[in-house]
Write a protein that holds these residues in place. Structure first.
Motif, mmCIF file in Angstrom:
data_model
loop_
_atom_site.group_PDB
_atom_site.id
_atom_site.type_symbol
_atom_site.label_atom_id
_atom_site.label_comp_id
_atom_site.label_asym_id
_atom_site.label_seq_id
_atom_site.Cartn_x
_atom_site.Cartn_y
_atom_site.Cartn_z
ATOM 1 N N ARG A 119 -5.554 4.332 43.865
ATOM 2 C CA ARG A 119 -6.807 5.087 43.880
ATOM 3 C C ARG A 119 -7.953 4.105 43.984
ATOM 4 O O ARG A 119 -8.005 3.107 43.261
ATOM 5 N N ASP A 120 -8.861 4.382 44.885
ATOM 6 C CA ASP A 120 -10.069 3.582 45.042
ATOM 7 C C ASP A 120 -11.251 4.511 44.795
ATOM 8 O O ASP A 120 -11.466 5.455 45.550
ATOM 9 N N ARG A 121 -11.974 4.228 43.737
ATOM 10 C CA ARG A 121 -13.088 5.100 43.368
ATOM 11 C C ARG A 121 -14.389 4.329 43.484
ATOM 12 O O ARG A 121 -14.545 3.258 42.918
ATOM 13 N N GLN A 122 -15.305 4.906 44.221
ATOM 14 C CA GLN A 122 -16.627 4.333 44.361
ATOM 15 C C GLN A 122 -17.636 5.363 43.867
ATOM 16 O O GLN A 122 -17.242 6.398 43.331
ATOM 17 N N LYS A 123 -18.908 5.121 44.081
ATOM 18 C CA LYS A 123 -19.942 5.961 43.487
ATOM 19 C C LYS A 123 -19.758 7.455 43.791
ATOM 20 O O LYS A 123 -19.689 8.266 42.886
ATOM 21 N N ASN A 124 -19.672 7.843 45.044
ATOM 22 C CA ASN A 124 -19.538 9.253 45.407
ATOM 23 C C ASN A 124 -18.319 9.506 46.277
ATOM 24 O O ASN A 124 -18.304 10.437 47.077
ATOM 25 N N PHE A 125 -17.292 8.681 46.111
ATOM 26 C CA PHE A 125 -16.155 8.764 47.019
ATOM 27 C C PHE A 125 -14.894 8.300 46.298
ATOM 28 O O PHE A 125 -14.889 7.269 45.631
ATOM 29 N N ILE A 159 2.168 5.588 55.213
ATOM 30 C CA ILE A 159 0.918 5.631 54.458
ATOM 31 C C ILE A 159 0.241 6.974 54.692
ATOM 32 O O ILE A 159 0.116 7.416 55.835
ATOM 33 N N GLN A 160 -0.194 7.608 53.603
ATOM 34 C CA GLN A 160 -0.958 8.843 53.712
ATOM 35 C C GLN A 160 -2.175 8.735 52.796
ATOM 36 O O GLN A 160 -2.053 8.376 51.633
ATOM 37 N N GLU A 161 -3.342 9.048 53.341
ATOM 38 C CA GLU A 161 -4.574 8.971 52.579
ATOM 39 C C GLU A 161 -5.163 10.360 52.381
ATOM 40 O O GLU A 161 -5.111 11.195 53.278
ATOM 41 N N SER A 162 -5.713 10.575 51.203
ATOM 42 C CA SER A 162 -6.440 11.810 50.922
ATOM 43 C C SER A 162 -7.577 11.440 49.971
ATOM 44 O O SER A 162 -7.558 10.400 49.336
ATOM 45 N N GLY A 163 -8.567 12.302 49.903
ATOM 46 C CA GLY A 163 -9.676 11.998 49.023
ATOM 47 C C GLY A 163 -10.771 13.036 49.094
ATOM 48 O O GLY A 163 -10.595 14.105 49.684
ATOM 49 N N ASN A 164 -11.874 12.695 48.465
ATOM 50 C CA ASN A 164 -13.018 13.600 48.455
ATOM 51 C C ASN A 164 -14.289 12.819 48.168
ATOM 52 O O ASN A 164 -14.255 11.675 47.754
ATOM 53 N N THR A 165 -15.397 13.480 48.420
ATOM 54 C CA THR A 165 -16.699 12.913 48.087
ATOM 55 C C THR A 165 -17.350 13.818 47.055
ATOM 56 O O THR A 165 -16.722 14.764 46.573
ATOM 57 N N SER A 166 -18.574 13.576 46.745
ATOM 58 C CA SER A 166 -19.254 14.382 45.731
ATOM 59 C C SER A 166 -19.599 15.782 46.232
ATOM 60 O O SER A 166 -19.936 16.652 45.446
ATOM 61 N N TRP A 167 -19.512 16.000 47.531
ATOM 62 C CA TRP A 167 -19.768 17.339 48.081
ATOM 63 C C TRP A 167 -18.549 18.215 47.839
ATOM 64 O O TRP A 167 -17.421 17.790 48.004
ATOM 65 N N ALA A 168 -18.755 19.462 47.468
ATOM 66 C CA ALA A 168 -17.663 20.363 47.098
ATOM 67 C C ALA A 168 -16.699 20.629 48.252
ATOM 68 O O ALA A 168 -15.517 20.845 48.035
#
Length: 86
Positions: free
Chosen positions: A23-29, A44-53
């Motif tokens: 897991r790589d966590r940054q300010k809004n990502f 390799i499979q990537e998934s994630g989200n930002t601060s937007w819903a």
């Protein structure tokens, strides 16, 4: 251990089914990267989200390049089966 192409292939063959997630966590990502060794390849499979819903994503699994595979294997050598590999 020097990760030549032959050594990398032996490691992948001996460790079929090995999985790890980072897991790589940054300010809004936040991005989650799932690694899976299967059929002599690193997937390799990537998934994630930002601060937007509504900003979630999930990429399709892909086969790693030899350099990506080396970067994955090197810090995990202590957790992998290395019997018979020099």
């Amino acid at each position: 251990m020097r990760l030549t192409v032959a050594v990398v292939q032996q490691l992948l063959d001996q460790n079929d089914g090995f999985e790890d997630t980072t897991r790589d966590r940054q300010k809004n990502f936040t991005i989650y990267t799932r690694y899976r060794i299967s059929d002599g390849e690193l997937h390799i499979q990537e998934s994630g989200n930002t601060s937007w819903a509504d900003s979630r994503f999930s990429n399709a699994p892909r086969v790693a390049t030899i350099e990506q595979t080396r970067r994955f294997l090197r810090p995990r050598l202590g957790s992998l089966k290395t019997d018979g590999i020099e």
